[in-house]
Design an enzyme around this catalytic site. Structure first.
Site, mmCIF file in Angstrom:
data_model
loop_
_atom_site.group_PDB
_atom_site.id
_atom_site.type_symbol
_atom_site.label_atom_id
_atom_site.label_comp_id
_atom_site.label_asym_id
_atom_site.label_seq_id
_atom_site.Cartn_x
_atom_site.Cartn_y
_atom_site.Cartn_z
ATOM 1 C CE1 TYR A 32 14.090 -3.747 2.826
ATOM 2 C CE2 TYR A 32 12.767 -5.729 2.746
ATOM 3 C CZ TYR A 32 13.946 -5.071 2.499
ATOM 4 O OH TYR A 32 14.991 -5.738 1.917
ATOM 5 C CG HIS A 34 5.710 -7.046 0.737
ATOM 6 N ND1 HIS A 34 4.352 -7.172 0.581
ATOM 7 C CD2 HIS A 34 5.926 -7.027 2.086
ATOM 8 C CE1 HIS A 34 3.770 -7.267 1.755
ATOM 9 N NE2 HIS A 34 4.693 -7.160 2.696
ATOM 10 C CG HIS A 37 3.403 -3.059 1.676
ATOM 11 N ND1 HIS A 37 4.616 -3.667 1.861
ATOM 12 C CD2 HIS A 37 2.884 -2.890 2.916
ATOM 13 C CE1 HIS A 37 4.829 -3.866 3.150
ATOM 14 N NE2 HIS A 37 3.781 -3.407 3.813
ATOM 15 N N GLY A 147 -4.415 -4.795 4.454
ATOM 16 C CA GLY A 147 -4.310 -6.159 3.931
ATOM 17 C C GLY A 147 -4.860 -7.181 4.910
ATOM 18 C CB SER A 185 5.641 -10.836 5.950
ATOM 19 O OG SER A 185 6.219 -10.191 7.072
ATOM 20 C CB SER A 186 8.439 -6.023 5.779
ATOM 21 O OG SER A 186 7.476 -5.277 5.066
#
Ligand code: PAF
Length: 283
Positions: A32, A34, A37, A147, A185-186
């Site tokens: 997922y 974003h 990432h 991260g 954040s996912s």
């Protein structure tokens, strides 16, 4: 871009790549994806001959009451984003591929992993270090990017690498925020519009804390944390923790502390968000 679903395929590819002298950069994710990432992917792309991204929602890092089943997943979207960012290999195994049904061996870091998220989510870091250790064995990376939104996770993995002699360099990468300051954040997708705007209080409170610490020094750390709790609670957040710890030891800062990790975990509705500021200690 090659997609591997099995450990054997990934391990064979990695061995062959290393034999040919190429540099492998690894970006472990739970998918997922974003922009946070993708900044890790871009960092890896700039340094490696071969970039491997892993997409695996790792069941062992979720507690029994946590969001494993509803954790967001969108393989096609993740695949497209990885292609657009020049990823060479996507490793997307099923849980049954990653873990034997009677798997009984763990990697556990017992010091830096204790406070903050380790205290609130007892299974979490053991699951993270175990799966990351397995991914390091399989992908044989020269370096791996993580991260700093998950700052404690980064430090725990650095410690694991040091203690267990993994031959991989950990590259901590800056936390990425949305334009309004919310840490990417996912899990942000769980938030209603109202919760999302209230959740901006986390960054606001931590920034205020950073400013006070920079002006007045770590003697006021307890007050800074209390104030941050007040600001976030007033915005409707249920605070799990706001704490300031020595970044090097993950303990209360002593006289030799050089950098404080001012970290927060907060529920808005049922969604648990984390955020942090790393603050240099002035002498
Ligand atoms: O940060 C994450 O997404 C996960 O904890 C990681 C490092 C991919 C391990 O599952």
């Amino acid at each position: 871009m090659i997609i591997f679903r099995t450990k054997a395929e990934l391990a064979a590819f990695a061995s062959e790549t290393r034999r040919s002298g190429k540099i492998i950069g690894l970006v472990p994710t739970m998918g997922y994806l974003h922009a946070g990432h993708m900044s890790l992917v871009d960092t890896a792309r700039a340094k490696a001959d071969v970039v491997i991204v892993t997409l695996f929602v790792n069941p062992t890092q979720f507690g029994p009451t946590e969001d494993l089943d509803r954790y967001p997943r969108d393989f096609e979207r993740d695949k497209k984003m990885c292609e657009e960012h020049g990823v060479d290999v996507l490793f997307a195994p099923e849980a049954g591929e990653m873990y034997a049904a009677d798997s009984s061996t763990w990697i556990e870091e017992l010091d830096l992993a204790k406070p903050l998220c380790g205290a609130s989510r007892p299974a979490f870091y053991r699951g993270v270090t175990t799966v990351v250790g397995k991914l390091f064995h399989l992908a044989q990376p020269d370096f791996a990017c993580f991260g700093l939104k998950d700052a404690q996770q980064c430090f725990v993995i650095e410690r694991m690498v040091r203690d267990l002699d993994f031959q991989v360099k950990i590259i901590p990468c800056p936390l990425v925020r949305d334009d309004d300051g919310l840490a990417l954040s996912s899990r942000n997708r769980y938030l209603s519009a109202d919760e999302r705007s209230r959740a901006l209080s986390i960054h606001r409170a931590l920034l205020e804390g950073r400013k006070t610490l920079e002006e007045k020094g770590i003697a006021v750390l307890d007050d800074v944390c209390k104030k941050a709790v007040e600001v976030i609670t007033a915005a409707g957040g249920r605070v799990d923790y706001v704490e300031g710890l020595d970044r090097a030891t993950m303990k209360a800062p002593g006289a030799d502390c050089r950098e404080v990790l001012l970290a927060a975990a907060v529920f808005f509705g049922t969604t648990r968000l984390i955020d942090n500021e790393l603050v240099e200690v002035k002498r």
